[in-house]
Design a protein around this motif. Structure first.
Motif, PDB file in Angstrom:
ATOM      1  N   LYS A   2      -5.618  14.472  14.576  1.00 23.77           N
ATOM      2  CA  LYS A   2      -4.922  13.484  13.766  1.00 23.77           C
ATOM      3  C   LYS A   2      -3.753  14.066  12.990  1.00 23.77           C
ATOM      4  CE  LYS A   2      -8.035  13.942   9.786  1.00 23.77           C
ATOM      5  NZ  LYS A   2      -8.933  13.210   8.868  1.00 23.77           N
ATOM      6  N   ASP A   3      -3.779  15.371  12.708  1.00 20.25           N
ATOM      7  CA  ASP A   3      -2.710  15.991  11.941  1.00 20.25           C
ATOM      8  C   ASP A   3      -1.575  16.501  12.823  1.00 20.25           C
ATOM      9  OD1 ASP A   3      -4.019  15.503   9.561  1.00 20.25           O
ATOM     10  OD2 ASP A   3      -5.093  17.411   9.612  1.00 20.25           O
ATOM     11  N   ASP A   4      -1.720  16.379  14.126  1.00 20.70           N
ATOM     12  CA  ASP A   4      -0.661  16.837  15.036  1.00 20.70           C
ATOM     13  C   ASP A   4       0.589  15.981  14.863  1.00 20.70           C
ATOM     14  OD1 ASP A   4      -2.364  18.705  16.025  1.00 20.70           O
ATOM     15  OD2 ASP A   4      -2.577  17.818  18.009  1.00 20.70           O
ATOM     16  N   VAL A   5       1.744  16.597  15.101  1.00 20.24           N
ATOM     17  CA  VAL A   5       3.012  15.871  15.148  1.00 20.24           C
ATOM     18  C   VAL A   5       3.093  15.212  16.518  1.00 20.24           C
ATOM     19  CG1 VAL A   5       5.526  16.039  15.071  1.00 20.24           C
ATOM     20  CG2 VAL A   5       4.130  17.498  13.589  1.00 20.24           C
ATOM     21  N   THR A   6       3.210  13.908  16.554  1.00 15.78           N
ATOM     22  CA  THR A   6       3.243  13.192  17.829  1.00 15.78           C
ATOM     23  C   THR A   6       4.661  13.152  18.398  1.00 15.78           C
ATOM     24  OG1 THR A   6       3.450  11.076  16.662  1.00 15.78           O
ATOM     25  CG2 THR A   6       1.237  11.800  17.281  1.00 15.78           C
ATOM     26  N   VAL A   7       4.759  13.316  19.711  1.00  9.40           N
ATOM     27  CA  VAL A   7       6.057  13.490  20.361  1.00  9.40           C
ATOM     28  C   VAL A   7       6.200  12.567  21.566  1.00  9.40           C
ATOM     29  CG1 VAL A   7       7.625  15.153  21.435  1.00  9.40           C
ATOM     30  CG2 VAL A   7       6.002  15.928  19.692  1.00  9.40           C
ATOM     31  N   GLN A  27       0.189  23.686  22.939  1.00  7.92           N
ATOM     32  CA  GLN A  27       0.655  24.283  21.693  1.00  7.92           C
ATOM     33  C   GLN A  27      -0.072  23.648  20.512  1.00  7.92           C
ATOM     34  OE1 GLN A  27       2.882  26.856  21.831  1.00  7.92           O
ATOM     35  NE2 GLN A  27       2.828  26.577  24.061  1.00  7.92           N
ATOM     36  N   ASP A  28      -0.365  24.443  19.519  1.00  3.55           N
ATOM     37  CA  ASP A  28      -1.046  23.938  18.329  1.00  3.55           C
ATOM     38  C   ASP A  28      -0.111  23.075  17.494  1.00  3.55           C
ATOM     39  OD1 ASP A  28      -3.378  25.281  18.953  1.00  3.55           O
ATOM     40  OD2 ASP A  28      -2.803  27.084  17.828  1.00  3.55           O
ATOM     41  N   GLY A  29      -0.642  21.978  16.978  1.00  2.00           N
ATOM     42  CA  GLY A  29       0.091  21.182  16.001  1.00  2.00           C
ATOM     43  C   GLY A  29       0.978  20.091  16.548  1.00  2.00           C
ATOM     44  N   VAL A  30       1.080  19.966  17.869  1.00  4.84           N
ATOM     45  CA  VAL A  30       1.890  18.895  18.457  1.00  4.84           C
ATOM     46  C   VAL A  30       1.070  18.175  19.523  1.00  4.84           C
ATOM     47  CG1 VAL A  30       4.114  20.018  18.023  1.00  4.84           C
ATOM     48  CG2 VAL A  30       2.919  20.421  20.182  1.00  4.84           C
ATOM     49  N   SER A  31       1.361  16.893  19.700  1.00  4.28           N
ATOM     50  CA  SER A  31       0.644  16.093  20.685  1.00  4.28           C
ATOM     51  C   SER A  31       1.618  15.127  21.349  1.00  4.28           C
ATOM     52  CB  SER A  31      -0.478  15.299  20.005  1.00  4.28           C
ATOM     53  OG  SER A  31      -1.148  14.464  20.929  1.00  4.28           O
ATOM     54  N   VAL A  32       1.733  15.210  22.674  1.00  5.73           N
ATOM     55  CA  VAL A  32       2.621  14.326  23.433  1.00  5.73           C
ATOM     56  C   VAL A  32       1.928  12.980  23.628  1.00  5.73           C
ATOM     57  CG1 VAL A  32       3.852  13.964  25.595  1.00  5.73           C
ATOM     58  CG2 VAL A  32       3.712  16.269  24.612  1.00  5.73           C
ATOM     59  N   PRO A  51       6.061   7.448  17.663  1.00  6.71           N
ATOM     60  CA  PRO A  51       5.950   8.898  17.581  1.00  6.71           C
ATOM     61  C   PRO A  51       6.641   9.443  16.332  1.00  6.71           C
ATOM     62  CG  PRO A  51       7.716   8.315  19.071  1.00  6.71           C
ATOM     63  CD  PRO A  51       7.035   7.025  18.696  1.00  6.71           C
ATOM     64  N   ASP A  52       6.221  10.619  15.899  1.00  4.75           N
ATOM     65  CA  ASP A  52       6.873  11.273  14.766  1.00  4.75           C
ATOM     66  C   ASP A  52       8.244  11.811  15.167  1.00  4.75           C
ATOM     67  OD1 ASP A  52       4.646  10.972  12.995  1.00  4.75           O
ATOM     68  OD2 ASP A  52       3.664  12.628  14.039  1.00  4.75           O
ATOM     69  N   VAL A  53       8.309  12.358  16.385  1.00  6.13           N
ATOM     70  CA  VAL A  53       9.529  12.989  16.873  1.00  6.13           C
ATOM     71  C   VAL A  53       9.804  12.551  18.306  1.00  6.13           C
ATOM     72  CG1 VAL A  53      10.679  15.183  17.411  1.00  6.13           C
ATOM     73  CG2 VAL A  53       9.211  15.018  15.390  1.00  6.13           C
ATOM     74  N   LYS A 119       7.830  20.672  14.787  1.00  6.45           N
ATOM     75  CA  LYS A 119       7.119  20.560  13.512  1.00  6.45           C
ATOM     76  C   LYS A 119       8.079  20.667  12.327  1.00  6.45           C
ATOM     77  CE  LYS A 119       4.041  23.602  15.053  1.00  6.45           C
ATOM     78  NZ  LYS A 119       2.887  24.531  15.130  1.00  6.45           N
ATOM     79  N   LEU A 120       9.088  21.523  12.449  1.00  2.00           N
ATOM     80  CA  LEU A 120      10.064  21.672  11.372  1.00  2.00           C
ATOM     81  C   LEU A 120      10.943  20.433  11.240  1.00  2.00           C
ATOM     82  CD1 LEU A 120      11.092  25.411  11.878  1.00  2.00           C
ATOM     83  CD2 LEU A 120       9.790  24.441   9.967  1.00  2.00           C
ATOM     84  N   VAL A 121      11.335  19.859  12.371  1.00  2.00           N
ATOM     85  CA  VAL A 121      12.130  18.627  12.340  1.00  2.00           C
ATOM     86  C   VAL A 121      11.328  17.514  11.668  1.00  2.00           C
ATOM     87  CG1 VAL A 121      12.960  16.747  13.815  1.00  2.00           C
ATOM     88  CG2 VAL A 121      13.721  19.075  14.233  1.00  2.00           C
ATOM     89  N   HIS A 122      10.062  17.430  11.995  1.00  2.00           N
ATOM     90  CA  HIS A 122       9.193  16.427  11.373  1.00  2.00           C
ATOM     91  C   HIS A 122       9.107  16.640   9.862  1.00  2.00           C
ATOM     92  CE1 HIS A 122       6.044  13.559  10.731  1.00  2.00           C
ATOM     93  NE2 HIS A 122       5.131  14.475  10.446  1.00  2.00           N
ATOM     94  N   ALA A 123       9.243  17.901   9.440  1.00  2.00           N
ATOM     95  CA  ALA A 123       9.202  18.226   8.010  1.00  2.00           C
ATOM     96  C   ALA A 123      10.559  18.058   7.331  1.00  2.00           C
ATOM     97  CB  ALA A 123       8.718  19.668   7.820  1.00  2.00           C
TER      98      ALA A 123
END
Length: 222
Positions: A2-7, A27-32, A51-53, A119-123
């Motif tokens: 649930k905490d992954d950045v969705t792409v 990769q950790d932290g992202v989910s397509v 999606p987040d990104v 992840k940085l772009v999402h931030a």
């Protein structure tokens, strides 16, 4: 997770879409959450998938990545767009950033670095390929009219609500100088430069150094 950045991956080449998706999924932290073959399909899928990104190619049929980015930034305030392409043309770089993209990367980037960039772009942190960053500064410099006079300091300070030292720092940022290089140039500490940069971004309502450089060139401050 649930905490992954969705792409959402947008590319007109199936092999590229599937390859990037497979690489990011490990990769950790992202989910397509999906893929799209052009800008129009990307717009439709963003409405559904949220999606987040959006990882966006530049050149595609039906609707290109720049047009799609501009539309998404006008209609989807919570969605960031990160350009991922093989093209490092000055025109594509500038138009993508002007359309609202939060970064511009080339496809030879390692998968782990791409995941980190997402992840940085999402931030809220812009991401530029090192080659692209250099070309951006050069392209903006070429766009500046050769005959344009350097604005008078007093006028610039009043118009842009900056102190004299902040204006100096902004002009150096626009040349591509790092904080260390600016500190050496102005004979101050790097920490002082960081404080000036933060103040400049706050006063001008900008997010990062890339936007500051664009602002300086657009307002002919250098």
């Amino acid at each position: 997770m649930k905490d992954d950045v969705t792409v959402l991956i947008v590319d007109d080449q199936r092999l590229i879409r599937e390859g990037i998706s497979s690489l990011l999924d490990i990769q950790d932290g992202v989910s397509v959450v999906g893929t799209a073959v052009n800008g129009q399909e990307a717009i439709d899928k963003v409405d559904v998938l949220q999606p987040d990104v959006v990882l966006m190619d530049v050149r595609m049929p039906v609707m290109d990545g720049i047009a799609a980015t501009a539309y998404l930034k006008q209609t989807q305030s919570g969605c960031e767009v990160l350009m991922l392409t093989t093209f490092d043309d000055d025109e594509y770089i500038i138009k993508s950033l002007q359309a609202g993209a939060s970064g511009y990367l080339l496809k030879d980037i390692p998968a782990s670095d791409l995941a980190q960039a997402i992840k940085l772009v999402h931030a809220g942190i812009y991401q530029l390929d090192t080659t692209v960053a250099g070309k951006l500064v050069g392209a903006l410099s070429k766009q500046k009219k050769e005959t344009a006079p350097l604005p008078q300091t007093a006028d610039s300070l009043a118009k842009h609500d900056l102190t004299e030292r902040e204006l100096e720092v902004l002009r150096l940022i626009a040349t591509g100088a790092t904080n260390r290089e600016i500190a050496d140039k102005l004979v101050v500490s790097e920490g002082t430069v960081k404080n000036h940069v933060s103040s400049i971004l706050s006063r001008l309502g900008l997010r990062d150094r890339t936007q500051a450089a664009l602002y300086a060139h657009q307002h002919q401050l250098i």
